[in-house]
Design a protein around this motif. Structure first.
Motif, PDB file in Angstrom:
ATOM      1  N   LEU A   1       0.815  -1.208   0.000  1.00 28.53           N
ATOM      2  CA  LEU A   1       0.000   0.000   0.000  1.00 28.53           C
ATOM      3  C   LEU A   1       0.851   1.262   0.000  1.00 28.53           C
ATOM      4  O   LEU A   1       0.439   2.304  -0.513  1.00 28.53           O
ATOM      5  CB  LEU A   1      -0.910   0.017   1.237  1.00 28.53           C
ATOM      6  CG  LEU A   1      -1.975  -1.082   1.322  1.00 28.53           C
ATOM      7  CD1 LEU A   1      -2.628  -1.067   2.698  1.00 28.53           C
ATOM      8  CD2 LEU A   1      -3.027  -0.891   0.231  1.00 28.53           C
TER       9      LEU A   1
ATOM     10  N   LEU B   1      -6.659   0.289  -1.468  1.00 31.85           N
ATOM     11  CA  LEU B   1      -7.492  -0.277  -0.395  1.00 31.85           C
ATOM     12  C   LEU B   1      -8.738  -0.952  -0.952  1.00 31.85           C
ATOM     13  O   LEU B   1      -9.184  -1.989  -0.438  1.00 31.85           O
ATOM     14  CB  LEU B   1      -7.892   0.829   0.585  1.00 31.85           C
ATOM     15  CG  LEU B   1      -6.789   1.346   1.506  1.00 31.85           C
ATOM     16  CD1 LEU B   1      -7.285   2.539   2.314  1.00 31.85           C
ATOM     17  CD2 LEU B   1      -6.297   0.244   2.443  1.00 31.85           C
TER      18      LEU B   1
ATOM     19  N   TYR C   1      -7.645  -4.347  -2.182  1.00 36.77           N
ATOM     20  CA  TYR C   1      -7.470  -5.236  -1.025  1.00 36.77           C
ATOM     21  C   TYR C   1      -8.822  -5.757  -0.545  1.00 36.77           C
ATOM     22  O   TYR C   1      -8.978  -6.953  -0.251  1.00 36.77           O
ATOM     23  CB  TYR C   1      -6.774  -4.471   0.111  1.00 36.77           C
ATOM     24  CG  TYR C   1      -5.294  -4.742   0.245  1.00 36.77           C
ATOM     25  CD1 TYR C   1      -4.794  -5.478   1.310  1.00 36.77           C
ATOM     26  CD2 TYR C   1      -4.385  -4.261  -0.700  1.00 36.77           C
ATOM     27  CE1 TYR C   1      -3.433  -5.710   1.451  1.00 36.77           C
ATOM     28  CE2 TYR C   1      -3.027  -4.500  -0.579  1.00 36.77           C
ATOM     29  CZ  TYR C   1      -2.547  -5.220   0.501  1.00 36.77           C
ATOM     30  OH  TYR C   1      -1.189  -5.466   0.620  1.00 36.77           O
TER      31      TYR C   1
ATOM     32  N   PRO D   1      -4.460  -5.894   5.068  1.00 38.34           N
ATOM     33  CA  PRO D   1      -3.316  -4.977   4.959  1.00 38.34           C
ATOM     34  C   PRO D   1      -2.314  -5.194   6.095  1.00 38.34           C
ATOM     35  O   PRO D   1      -2.689  -5.558   7.216  1.00 38.34           O
ATOM     36  CB  PRO D   1      -3.965  -3.589   5.053  1.00 38.34           C
ATOM     37  CG  PRO D   1      -5.397  -3.805   4.700  1.00 38.34           C
ATOM     38  CD  PRO D   1      -5.739  -5.188   5.193  1.00 38.34           C
TER      39      PRO D   1
ATOM     40  N   ASP E   1       2.826  -1.392   6.832  1.00 38.38           N
ATOM     41  CA  ASP E   1       2.684  -0.909   5.455  1.00 38.38           C
ATOM     42  C   ASP E   1       1.586   0.138   5.373  1.00 38.38           C
ATOM     43  O   ASP E   1       1.757   1.196   4.750  1.00 38.38           O
ATOM     44  CB  ASP E   1       2.388  -2.092   4.540  1.00 38.38           C
ATOM     45  CG  ASP E   1       2.327  -1.690   3.072  1.00 38.38           C
ATOM     46  OD1 ASP E   1       3.166  -0.849   2.657  1.00 38.38           O
ATOM     47  OD2 ASP E   1       1.455  -2.197   2.349  1.00 38.38           O
ATOM     48  N   PHE E   2       0.451  -0.098   6.014  1.00 34.96           N
ATOM     49  CA  PHE E   2      -0.650   0.850   5.950  1.00 34.96           C
ATOM     50  C   PHE E   2      -0.303   2.144   6.687  1.00 34.96           C
ATOM     51  O   PHE E   2      -0.597   3.245   6.210  1.00 34.96           O
ATOM     52  CB  PHE E   2      -1.921   0.234   6.537  1.00 34.96           C
ATOM     53  CG  PHE E   2      -3.075   1.192   6.608  1.00 34.96           C
ATOM     54  CD1 PHE E   2      -3.621   1.730   5.447  1.00 34.96           C
ATOM     55  CD2 PHE E   2      -3.588   1.589   7.827  1.00 34.96           C
ATOM     56  CE1 PHE E   2      -4.681   2.634   5.499  1.00 34.96           C
ATOM     57  CE2 PHE E   2      -4.640   2.487   7.888  1.00 34.96           C
ATOM     58  CZ  PHE E   2      -5.193   3.009   6.726  1.00 34.96           C
TER      59      PHE E   2
ATOM     60  N   GLU F   1      -9.542   0.343   7.581  1.00 34.83           N
ATOM     61  CA  GLU F   1      -8.484   1.139   6.971  1.00 34.83           C
ATOM     62  C   GLU F   1      -9.054   2.325   6.200  1.00 34.83           C
ATOM     63  O   GLU F   1      -8.470   3.416   6.200  1.00 34.83           O
ATOM     64  CB  GLU F   1      -7.627   0.280   6.044  1.00 34.83           C
ATOM     65  CG  GLU F   1      -6.738  -0.725   6.747  1.00 34.83           C
ATOM     66  CD  GLU F   1      -7.517  -1.929   7.259  1.00 34.83           C
ATOM     67  OE1 GLU F   1      -7.009  -2.607   8.175  1.00 34.83           O
ATOM     68  OE2 GLU F   1      -8.627  -2.179   6.749  1.00 34.83           O
TER      69      GLU F   1
END
Length: 905
Positions: free
Chosen positions: A565, A584, A587, A594, A598-599, A628
């Motif tokens: 991401l 997102l 995903y 996620p 990384d997010f 997210e």
């Protein structure tokens, strides 16, 4: 049955060969030499295949104690069993036997029964081999002695001869005694002059003193053993074609020791003229000195002197140029009629960077141009043409001296030249092919300079292809990582786990995870808890960078992600909001989870400077209906990044900054507090004493190129953590820490106190490459309109006063900056720095100016002249009123006059 050398054999050879092989394996050199004595050529050839097989066997483990014992005997036996000189030479000089050779005495023993012609052929072949073959000189000389062949004059032989002659610690005689006794001295000495970079090989042998080679060669020349004319010609010829510093030292010393007479110097005027343009200033100075003596003796014509002066006055060495102007002054006083020919040559000094040199040349013109101009108007025109290169403060005098109108030398208005402001570029997507990805990974593994965009592209590619085709990816990667030490361990080897538990080492942890070279439990611990210890000031940034790598490696092994991401959209590190929303959404469609690190990194990178774009993207993110998506929506609607505040701390040797904490960043401006562990330190204060802690990143500076992309738009956060490290390039004379400065200048966000203080330290760096990095950063900041000249000048003034930055280094940096065309930029910085620098030096009786202050004022005066600056610099007038004619005071007067007149170039 036949007896050979006391060994009973069947068919005459087999048992001898076996006995020789056993002696070689055991390293019994004397026994092997006894077996070889008296062998015929057919017998030697029949023994050779077994020796070659043994050589192959020994190559497998060349450092094994048993094998090393066998090498000298094998070396001698193989040389003896070759019946051709070419084969023997190749065997003796083979690379695999270079470190365990037979002694020259043994080789001469086993080879000494050959024909004289064969031995001479071998001697020449060994002498023809490169010096890296490390053929012993004693062996070559012994072969020459046994064969009576002409002595070789190759580089290998001559260098060996010189080193042998110079080995005084082995005998009680001198170099001169050895050269007198050596029958080949007259042949080998001339060969010295033809060897490339002989000075680099032998400079340490050509020292000074009565026992030196230089003195010995001069004595032999004086005694007639060496031809005097040939020696002088050879020295001059070598200086004409040689540019290596060591060559220049050696042959200039020798030429000086030979003490050429006036007649010998007169015969080589053309050579001396050519040598005045030699890259080595010592050589050019010697040639100028010789020509100067000939000039004063009346042996050089005015035309030749003008030709010589045009070359010498173009050089940058002040001492050399001033000496030439003194010589021209003497000639002009003695013969004013030569002015028409010499003054155009004097005008070459008008373009010299040192205004003192310019003024000396102008004084000669002022004194003699009247008569010269009347006799030859063309000479006056040539001088007038050169006067345009004078500094602005001297042009008025040149105009009056040459009888020109004021507008004839009128300068063009100054136009500030700055480099184009860099623009961020869009990152290319990850490679579609595993083969292409493996090639990029292989290039990254061997690269010492990892571009952030290339690294992110490769990391994203590894995650993508591991999700779709892991086995195919692992197979393609094996050649790229074949030389990595952890590839030689099995999957349960504890050392590789310790290695990757301490640090992910860039992409290596992800590659090791893909190839099963690190335990999943190790990756889980690193992913959950971060590094075992990370106390340094950089740890907040490195922890975030490393967390993504550990997470990617752990997820590759346990729960592959379809892609990353946080991969930036731009080279600045920023990520477009719409692009993150789209990722997102994908995903969510794939049902993928996620990664926490990384997010969170993606949130830090998402661009929020366009309110309309942020609001629209926040709506789409919220509509995803995921946790997210909600977090991203809140983040996009929150306030932009807060600017950290800093506190200045002054110690005995340097100025440092403490960075106050960012309350909003602890929770990432409104996001939940349960952030990944690695991200929680970003908002904490940065203390001066924390910066002094042990730094595990000191030897690995590649990672610094990624820190600005960890928090794009917040470069003050990064710069504050780098100030102490960058300061070492000036305070402690370290090398390389300023390489990050151009990246800081190109990054987004406010350029505040930390960024400017880093640049100030870089401008005072000990090593040129660090100063160049600081100059690049300064120019980029200026081109982007982000340079605070008053702040940077104030920092420089304070650092110079404290001794953290040396004036001479700073002068070199700002001179380089100005010569790119940024004269106004440099003046704005120096104008702000000078009051602090001059405060303690304003009056007679004050402390003497630090070394380099005169140079710094010269740059300031040049910039003021070119830009038409005017006004007043505090304390400058009092410095200019000091008595004396030092460079510091002279340049202070020049700067004061310029600021009063406002002359522009």
């Amino acid at each position: 049955m036949v007896a050979v050398n006391g060994v009973v054999s069947v068919n005459g050879v087999v048992s001898v060969s076996d006995a020789l092989l056993r002696a070689v394996r055991a390293g019994r050199t004397a026994e092997a030499a006894g077996l070889l004595d008296g062998m015929t050529d057919p017998e030697r050839r029949l023994c050779l295949p077994a020796l070659k097989e043994l050589r192959k066997e020994l190559r497998v483990a060349p450092w094994d104690a048993t094998f090393r014992k066998a090498y000298p005997t094998l070396h001698a036996a193989g040389a003896a069993c070759h019946t051709g000189a070419a084969g023997t030479a190749a065997w003796i000089g083979a690379a695999d036997m270079r470190w365990s050779q037979a002694s020259p005495a043994v080789l001469l023993h086993v080879l000494g029964d050959r024909e004289r012609e064969w031995l001479g052929n071998l001697a020449q072949r060994l002498a023809d081999r490169p010096s890296t073959s490390q053929v012993p000189y004693e062996l070559m000389a012994g072969l020459v002695r046994l064969s009576g062949c002409p002595v070789p004059t190759t580089e290998t032989y001559v260098v060996g001869w010189v080193e042998q002659i110079g080995s005084l610690w082995q005998r009680g005689d001198t170099v001169l005694d050895r050269l007198r006794q050596d029958p080949y001295t007259a042949e080998l000495v001339p060969a010295l002059f033809g060897i490339p970079d002989i000075g680099g090989h032998l400079d340490w042998l050509f020292g000074d003193g009565p026992e030196s080679w230089i003195n010995a060669l001069a004595r032999l020349t004086e005694e007639g053993i060496l031809d005097r004319r040939a020696m002088i010609d050879a020295c001059v010829a070598r200086l004409l074609r040689g540019v290596a510093a060591s060559d220049c030292r050696v042959f200039l010393k020798l030429l000086t020791a030979l003490e050429p007479t006036g007649d010998e110097e007169r015969q080589r005027v053309a050579d001396w003229l050519a040598l005045t343009s030699h890259p080595a200033s010592t050589v050019a100075s010697h040639a100028r000195s010789v020509l100067g003596s000939l000039t004063l003796a009346g042996e050089i014509t005015p035309r030749q002197l003008a030709e010589m002066s045009a070359v010498v006055l173009f050089r940058t060495e002040k001492k050399l140029v001033r000496a030439q102007l003194v010589l021209l002054g003497k000639v002009l006083r003695r013969d004013p009629s030569s002015a028409a020919e010499l003054l155009p040559a004097v005008a070459h000094a008008f373009g010299h960077e040192d205004t003192d040199v310019q003024e000396r040349a102008l004084k000669l013109v002022e004194r003699y141009i009247g008569e010269a101009g009347a006799a030859n108007p063309r000479a006056r025109d040539e001088v007038a043409e050169g006067a345009a290169r004078l500094s602005a403060g001297l042009r008025a005098r040149a105009t009056a001296a040459l009888g020109l109108y004021a507008d004839e030398l009128a300068p063009q208005p100054h136009l500030e030249l700055l480099p184009p402001a860099p623009e961020p570029s869009r990152l290319a997507p990850a490679p579609d092919s595993v083969i292409e990805l493996a090639e990029e990974v292989g290039a990254l593994m061997v690269s010492a300079d990892t571009d952030m965009g290339v690294f992110e592209r490769a990391l994203d590619g590894l995650v993508r292809h591991a999700y779709l085709r892991r086995e195919e990816l692992a197979e393609a990667l094996k050649p790229a990582v074949a030389r990595s030490w952890w590839m030689g361990t099995d999957g349960h080897h504890h050392s590789s786990d310790e290695y990757f538990r301490r640090d992910p080492y860039g992409l290596e942890v992800v590659l090791a995870a893909l190839l099963g070279r690190v335990r999943t439990s190790t990756l889980h611990k690193a992913h959950q808890h971060g590094p075992m210890s990370d106390p340094c000031v950089h740890s907040a940034l490195s922890a975030v960078f490393n967390a993504r790598l550990w997470e990617a490696a752990y997820r590759v092994r346990t729960d592959p992600m379809p892609f990353l991401l946080a991969t930036p959209t731009w080279s600045s590190g920023f990520l477009e909001p719409d692009e993150l929303v789209a990722r997102l959404d994908e995903y969510h469609r794939l049902g993928a989870r996620p990664g926490g690190a990384d997010f969170t990194q993606a949130l830090l990178r998402v661009r929020r400077d366009d309110r309309a774009v942020s609001v629209a993207a926040a709506g789409r993110a919220a509509a995803l209906g995921t946790v997210e998506g909600e977090r991203l929506a809140r983040w996009l609607l929150s306030e932009g990044p807060a600017t950290p505040t800093s506190t200045r701390h002054v110690s005995a040797e340097r100025v440092l900054l403490e960075l106050d904490g960012l309350d909003g960043l602890d929770g990432l401006d409104g996001l939940p507090k349960d952030l990944p562990l690695a991200f929680r330190r970003l908002g904490l204060p940065v203390g001066v004493f924390e910066a002094r802690a042990y730094c595990p990143h000191y030897w690995n500076r590649v990672e610094r190129q990624h820190w600005l992309a960890v928090v794009p738009g917040r470069r003050e956060m990064v710069a504050a953590r780098l100030v102490r490290e960058v300061s070492t390039v000036a305070v402690e004379d370290t090398r390389g820490a300023a390489a990050v400065l151009p990246l800081l200048a190109e990054a987004e966000g406010e350029a505040g106190a930390a960024v400017h203080l880093c640049v100030a330290y870089g401008l005072g760096a000990r090593h040129p490459e660090d100063r160049f990095s600081a100059v690049d950063a300064l120019l980029v900041l200026a081109a982007r309109g982000q340079l605070d000249a008053a702040r940077l000048g104030g920092d420089l003034g304070q650092l110079v006063r404290k001794g953290a930055v040396k004036p001479l280094r700073l002068a070199e940096s700002v001179r380089i900056t100005a010569t790119t065309g940024a004269y106004a930029t440099v003046w704005s910085i120096l104008g702000a720095a000078l009051p602090a620098l001059l405060a303690g030096l304003a009056a007679d009786g004050a402390a003497p100016a630090a070394r380099g202050m005169g140079e710094l004022l010269a740059v300031a005066a040049e910039c003021a002249e070119r830009t038409g600056a005017h006004g007043d610099v505090e304390h400058l007038a009092r410095v200019a009123e000091r008595s004396g004619s030092s460079r510091f005071v002279a340049q202070a007067r020049r700067l004061r006059a310029t600021l009063e007149e406002g002359v522009a170039a």
